[in-house]
Every structure is written in structure tokens, then in C-alpha cells.
Design an enzyme around this catalytic site. Sequence first.
Site, mmCIF file in Angstrom:
data_model
loop_
_atom_site.group_PDB
_atom_site.id
_atom_site.type_symbol
_atom_site.label_atom_id
_atom_site.label_comp_id
_atom_site.label_asym_id
_atom_site.label_seq_id
_atom_site.Cartn_x
_atom_site.Cartn_y
_atom_site.Cartn_z
ATOM 1 N N CYS A 141 0.741 -1.563 -0.471
ATOM 2 C CA CYS A 141 0.210 -0.309 -0.376
ATOM 3 C C CYS A 141 0.858 1.310 0.040
ATOM 4 O O CYS A 141 0.528 2.713 -0.603
ATOM 5 C CB CYS A 141 -0.960 -0.672 0.941
ATOM 6 S SG CYS A 141 -1.809 -1.247 1.082
ATOM 7 N N ALA A 142 1.942 1.308 0.892
ATOM 8 C CA ALA A 142 2.701 1.790 0.514
ATOM 9 C C ALA A 142 3.831 2.394 -1.299
ATOM 10 O O ALA A 142 3.752 3.673 -0.942
ATOM 11 C CB ALA A 142 4.313 1.985 1.599
#
Length: 348
Positions: A141-142
Site C-alpha cells: 500500500c505504500a
Amino acid sequence: MNSVSLLSLATALPPHIVQQDQAKAKARELFGGRKALFDRLSGVFDNAAIDQRHTVAPIDWYAGNHGWQERNRLYLEAADALFLEAAGNAIAGADLSPNEIDGVVVASTTGIATPSLDARNGPRLGLRPDVRRVPLFGLGCAGGVSGLSTAARLAAAEPGSNWLFVTIETCSIAIRLDSDDPAAIVATALFGDGAGAAVVRAGDGGIASITGAGERMWPDTLGIMGWRVEDPGLAVVFDRAIPPFVEAELARAVGGMLAEMGTNAAGIDRYCCHPGGVKVIDAIEASLELPAGTLDLERGVLRDCGNMSAPTVLFVLQRLIERGLPPCVLMTAFGPGFTCSALMLERC
């Protein structure tokens, strides 16, 4: 970081739309683990604050018995189409032609592509044979924030060069209805698919200037978020500790990164955050001492698209730009590691 211009931003969604009530009913019908466990946790579908999601396969596909080969075949097919759409629109939005792109950074974690997605699609898009390629894997997700930061740093190192950033995730392919892991049920209620792209170049102008970036990784947190490699596919790792961890740790991490960028929280007009889930959004607001409801665009993207992993924060940024970009914005996202990535944007 020397100032880098964000010249354009584009997003793309796959063609299939699954309403949340459809997803709940289908998951209840097909869940191959313990039915009692599903019934006990099925409220996550109602409490996720998601109305619909876009997926790379029709809902009936998830009834099939798909192994690694079939799942990855679908990943490649869908990622190719999303790459061409998002990247093509980002390049056009920057008033450039594909042969003016000098380098491309691609972040994707939900499938395996060797040759990488940039190699598969660069010639079809019209990128030059000598384009520099930087594929990134494992950011989860980063990846939307970390990948854009990487592209900005590369552009800053070579003034005048144009760098394309693309992030694509097909999280729904990893939905596992054969599992009795509670995290699998949560993933079925949250995951959607999507892509985002941007073009950056050192110098002034464009939508905004990227003026700083940072990252924090906490030790002994490998089990909080990520993927396990299993048969017949990836298995999601979601720890229930994520929201309380974010609430306890985010403010200190953001404060440290802002200090390295030469500012503090008082200098931030708006945060632009990856909406991993409604409880995570609540935790971000609590940690950063934001009034409840401040992250309205994050909730809107989650409602309309679900959690698409890395591209999701770019959908939030797109809506923020459409509404009117505040003078100073800090993008943030969490990923496996456990990691927080940040990127500073200043309105031109």
C-alpha cells in the site's frame, strides 16, 4: 530534494463493478472455510463504508478454483491494459509524447511480471528503446507514495528529464474463499483493483512542486501487513493491531519526517492519506489531531473504489486537485515493513 514538478496525474479502473451487498452474498455462498466464522465476521462488509469496487474479473470468476498460474495470467492481462490507459493519459496530460519520457518507475506487488510491466508495455506505449526502467516490488500500500518519491528523486538528479511513474494493483485476484483465516474475510470485504500514473520533471510549473519525501520503518513489525506465498495464491496478512498502531505511532513518525523537510505540522494545510480502511482513517485523524471527518476525500475514494493498495492514494490526490489543491499537502501511506512513506507537495 531539489524541487520537482508534478506535471500530470491520471488514474484507471478495470471494467467490472461489484456492489458491496453482491460481494457479501457471493462470499457467503462460496466461502470454503468455516461458515460459522464467516457469519461471525460478515459484519465487516457492512461496516467497511464501501459501496462498490472495481475488479479485473467478473464476480463469478471468484467461484472458480484458480491456482497461481491462472491468477498471475489474469494479473498480467489486466495490468497490461491498466498500464497503457493510466500511463497514456498521464503522458498526454503532461503535454508530452511517449518518446519524450526518459525513465519509468513502476510499483506493483499483486503479481509477478518478468519481463517487468514497463518492458511488456513500453514499446506498445511508444517509449524509447533507451528509456530507463525501475520496477519496484514489495512496497504494498505504500507503493503509491514511495514510488512517486523514487521517480521524483530520479528526476531531480537529472534536470530536464521526464519520468513516468505507474502503479498498478489487482488485489482482488488474491481474494481467497478457500481460507479459514479471518484476514481473508476482511480482504474480501475491502479489496478493489486500480492503477495510477504521474509524470514528473525537475523544475517549476505543473500542478505542484514535490519538495520533500521521507520514510519510517518500525522494527519487529513484519507480521503486521503483507502477503504470504501459498498455494493456490497470495494470502493477505492484516493484523488487527494496524489501527491502534497507526494511532499510537503516526504523529511521531510524521513529525520526524517533517522536521527533516524543514517544517512541522503547522505548515501542512491538508494531509492526503492512503485510505486502507475506515478504522485506519479514523486512527490517522486521531493521531494527527485532525477534526473527525477531515479526511472526507479518503472516505469517498474508499466508498467508491475500496482499498486498491498502492494506487489508492493517487485517487485521493486526484480528487484533491479537482477540488482545489491547498498550498501545502503531505501525502502519506502505510505498507509492509511496517512502513510509513510521506511526500510533500506545494501548490504552484
